[in-house]
Each structure stands twice: as structure tokens, then as C-alpha cells.
Design a protein around this motif. Structure first.
Motif, short mmCIF file in Angstrom:
data_model
loop_
_atom_site.label_atom_id
_atom_site.label_comp_id
_atom_site.label_asym_id
_atom_site.label_seq_id
_atom_site.Cartn_x
_atom_site.Cartn_y
_atom_site.Cartn_z
N ARG A 203 0.90 -1.14 0.07
CA ARG A 203 -0.05 0.07 -0.07
C ARG A 203 0.83 1.27 0.30
N ALA A 204 0.26 2.28 -0.28
CA ALA A 204 1.05 3.57 -0.48
C ALA A 204 0.41 4.95 -0.27
N TYR A 205 0.97 5.93 0.27
CA TYR A 205 0.24 7.34 0.47
C TYR A 205 1.11 8.13 -0.45
N VAL A 206 0.43 9.08 -0.91
CA VAL A 206 1.15 10.22 -1.74
C VAL A 206 0.83 11.36 -0.92
N THR A 209 2.72 18.71 -0.14
CA THR A 209 2.83 20.00 0.91
C THR A 209 2.23 19.68 2.22
N GLY A 210 2.59 18.62 2.78
CA GLY A 210 2.49 18.03 3.92
C GLY A 210 1.00 17.46 4.23
N ARG A 211 0.54 17.00 3.33
CA ARG A 211 -0.67 16.37 3.27
C ARG A 211 -0.82 15.09 2.59
N VAL A 212 -1.49 14.07 3.24
CA VAL A 212 -1.72 13.08 2.34
C VAL A 212 -2.77 13.12 1.46
N VAL A 213 -2.69 12.93 0.11
CA VAL A 213 -3.55 13.32 -0.95
C VAL A 213 -4.27 12.30 -1.61
N LEU A 214 -3.54 11.08 -1.51
CA LEU A 214 -3.93 9.94 -2.15
C LEU A 214 -3.47 8.42 -1.49
N THR A 215 -4.44 7.47 -1.45
CA THR A 215 -3.67 6.45 -0.82
C THR A 215 -4.41 5.27 -1.56
N GLY A 216 -3.70 4.13 -1.45
CA GLY A 216 -4.31 2.89 -2.23
C GLY A 216 -3.36 1.84 -2.15
N GLY A 217 -3.52 0.89 -3.09
CA GLY A 217 -2.45 -0.13 -3.48
C GLY A 217 -1.47 0.20 -4.01
N GLY A 218 -0.24 -0.50 -3.97
CA GLY A 218 0.73 0.21 -4.75
C GLY A 218 0.50 0.04 -6.26
N GLN A 219 0.21 -1.16 -6.62
CA GLN A 219 -0.24 -1.29 -8.01
C GLN A 219 -1.30 -0.20 -8.73
N GLU A 220 -2.25 -0.04 -7.76
CA GLU A 220 -3.50 0.91 -8.11
C GLU A 220 -2.81 2.28 -8.28
N LEU A 221 -1.83 2.55 -7.56
CA LEU A 221 -1.31 3.97 -7.56
C LEU A 221 -0.57 4.07 -8.84
N LEU A 222 0.06 3.04 -9.09
CA LEU A 222 0.85 2.95 -10.34
C LEU A 222 0.18 3.31 -11.59
N ASP A 223 -1.06 2.66 -11.64
CA ASP A 223 -2.06 2.84 -12.71
C ASP A 223 -3.01 4.38 -12.50
N ASN A 224 -2.62 5.04 -11.39
CA ASN A 224 -3.50 6.36 -11.19
C ASN A 224 -2.97 7.38 -12.09
#
Ligand code: ATP
Length: 234
Positions: A203-206, A209-224
Motif C-alpha cells: 500500500r502507498a500514500y502520496v 505539501t504536508g498532506r496525504v492526498v492519495l492512498t491505495g494499493g501500490g499497483q493501483e497507484l501506479l495505474d492512477n
């Protein structure tokens, strides 16, 4: 295992973390990615208690981290490998490794852990008598990770392990991180190498500027689409 809720942090008047929520479950590789200055390293520093949050909850295995000094956090099994190569340059590789097992309760495992890290990093075994400061950048990075492993981590915090490494070594270091995880160490990885870290992460968090703007599975975010545009140059 690790739970962060509504973490806020400032360096003096400069607020750098805003309501950060983040969770790491036992057995996972979780990565935090983002541009320079997004607050990734600062998040790690709050976990390992190198700095003190303005507000928010930080717990590890149900224990409140915000009340503990940093050495107690290490004793719980939360071990940070610092960014860059903060090894002891005037000590040999073996002496550097031994420094990792001064944490309470880990000394008895020293010999076994030395064998473990030599198995993971054969280069360190070959160079065990060499002074840390004369090792190459990649070797020093390996030594820093190995020293962290000497402290029996349950959760290993890695800050930019691929920084400054050649492309071949970058691939190598991510493979090693995957290997360490498969041997039972949970991993929280902060990285600017978005592609490689998402590739190995459960899983990953993007952060931006100091905020989490996106979270999801690693592969899911690679496709985001946003991740592709902002970080992968696609
Ligand atoms: P990088 O990938 O460049 O290391 P990062 O996402 O890890 O970036 P942080 O190092 O957490 O970002 O920094 C977040 C913000 O806090 C940045 O604007 C940085 O300039 C600021 N900052 C970091 N350390 C300090 C400090 N000791 N004093 C004041 N400001 C700091």
C-alpha cells in the motif's frame, strides 16, 4: 501495527504536516511518496520521536508513542535507517554493525544478526574490516540498512534508501527491501523513486505539501492518472 491519526507538526512557525493519517499493518511494505519537501522525512521523524508532534495520535502495537523517548521507541522495535549515509566513518564495517546491537535486549542476538545481514549483503562480509567512510555510496547505504537490522526491528523505517545510487543498485536495493520484508520485517519506506517503491509496496500514500492526498494499493497507484502525470512523467 502502526497507526497515525491527525498528525500535525511545525518547525517553529513553519507548519509542515497537516492532519496526516497513516497506517501500517503487520507484514506490509507501505511507502510514502511525494516531491521534495512534501513532509515525508518529517513524518518518519515524528514516528521515531526525533521531533515532537504539535498534535495527533501515534500508536505502535497499541502503545502511545507520543509519550516515549526515542530510545524506548527503538526498544519497541521501531527502527529508523536515516536518510543519506549516517554510518560511523572512522569505524570498520563490523564495528558499525555492532553499534546497531546496543539496543536493550538485542545483544544476545548479535552473532545471529551478523550472519543474517552478511547473508543479505555479501559485500559487507567481504569488507568487514574496511572503514565505513571508505566504502562506496551504495555500500554505505547497505551498511546503514544492515546496522538498522542489527536492532531486531519489527517495523523498519527507511528514508530514501535509493538516493544517489546507480540504476543497477537502485533495482538491487528494492529487491533487498522486498527480501527483508519476506523474512518478517514490516517496512515503512519513504522514497522519491516513485516507480520502484510503488512496484514493491502493498500500500502507498502520496503526500503533497504536508498532506496525504492519495492512498491505495501500490499497483493501483501506479495505474492512477494523477500519479502517472505528477511522478512518472507519463
Ligand atoms: P525530501 O524528499 O526532499 O527529503 P520530504 O518530503 O522528506 O522531502 P521533509 O524533509 O519532511 O520533506 O520537509 C518538509 C518541509 O519541512 C520542507 O519544507 C523543509 O524545508 C522543512 N524542514 C525540514 N527540516 C526542517 C528543519 N530542521 N527546520 C525547518 N524546516 C525544516
Amino acid at each position: 501495527m502502526l497507526r497515525i491519526e491527525k498528525l500535525n507538526f511545525s518547525y517553529g512557525d513553519l507548519k509542515v504536516l497537516w492532519d496526516v493519517d497513516l497506517e501500517v499493518k503487520e507484514g506490509e511494505i507501505v511507502t510514502v511518496v511525494g516531491a521534495n519537501g512534501a513532509g515525508k522525512s518529517t513524518t518518519l521523524k515524528n514516528i521515531s520521536r526525533l521531533v515532537k508532534p504539535d498534535s495527533g495520535a501515534l500508536t505502535f502495537d497499541g502503545q502511545d508513542l507520543s509519550r516515549l523517548p526515542s530510545h524506548r521507541v527503538v526498544e519497541l522495535g521501531v527502527v529508523q535507517v536515516p536518510e543519506g549515509r549516517r554510518i560511523f566513518p572512522e569505524m570498520t564495517v563490523m564495528e558499525n554493525l555492532r553499534m546497531g546491537s546496543y539496543v536493550k535486549g538485542t545483544r544476545k542476538d548479535r552473532e545471529r544478526n551478523v550472519e543474517w545481514v552478511f547473508d543479505l549483503f555479501p559485500r559487507l562480509q567481504e569488507r568487514q574490516k574496511q572503514l565505513g567512510g571508505t566504502m562506496s555510496g551504495g555500500e554505505q547505504q547497505m551498511l546503514a540498512i544492515a546496522r538498522g537490522l542489527m536492532a531486531n526491528p519489527k517495523l523498519l523505517l527507511l528514508d530514501e534508501p535509493s538516493l544517489g545510487l546507480s540504476p543497477l543498485l537502485v533495482k538491487n536495493i528494492f529487491d533487498i527491501i522486498t527480501g527483508i520484508n519476506r523474512q518478517g520485517v514490516t517496512i515503512l519506506l519513504v522514497e522519491q523513486n516513485v516507480y520502484q517503491s510503488l512496484r514493491i509496496a502493498h500500500r502507498a500514500y502520496v503526500m503533497e505539501t504536508g498532506r496525504v492526498v492519495l492512498t491505495g494499493g501500490g499497483q493501483e497507484l501506479l495505474d492512477n492518472e494523477h500519479v502517472k502525470k505528477a511522478f512518472l512523467g507519463m
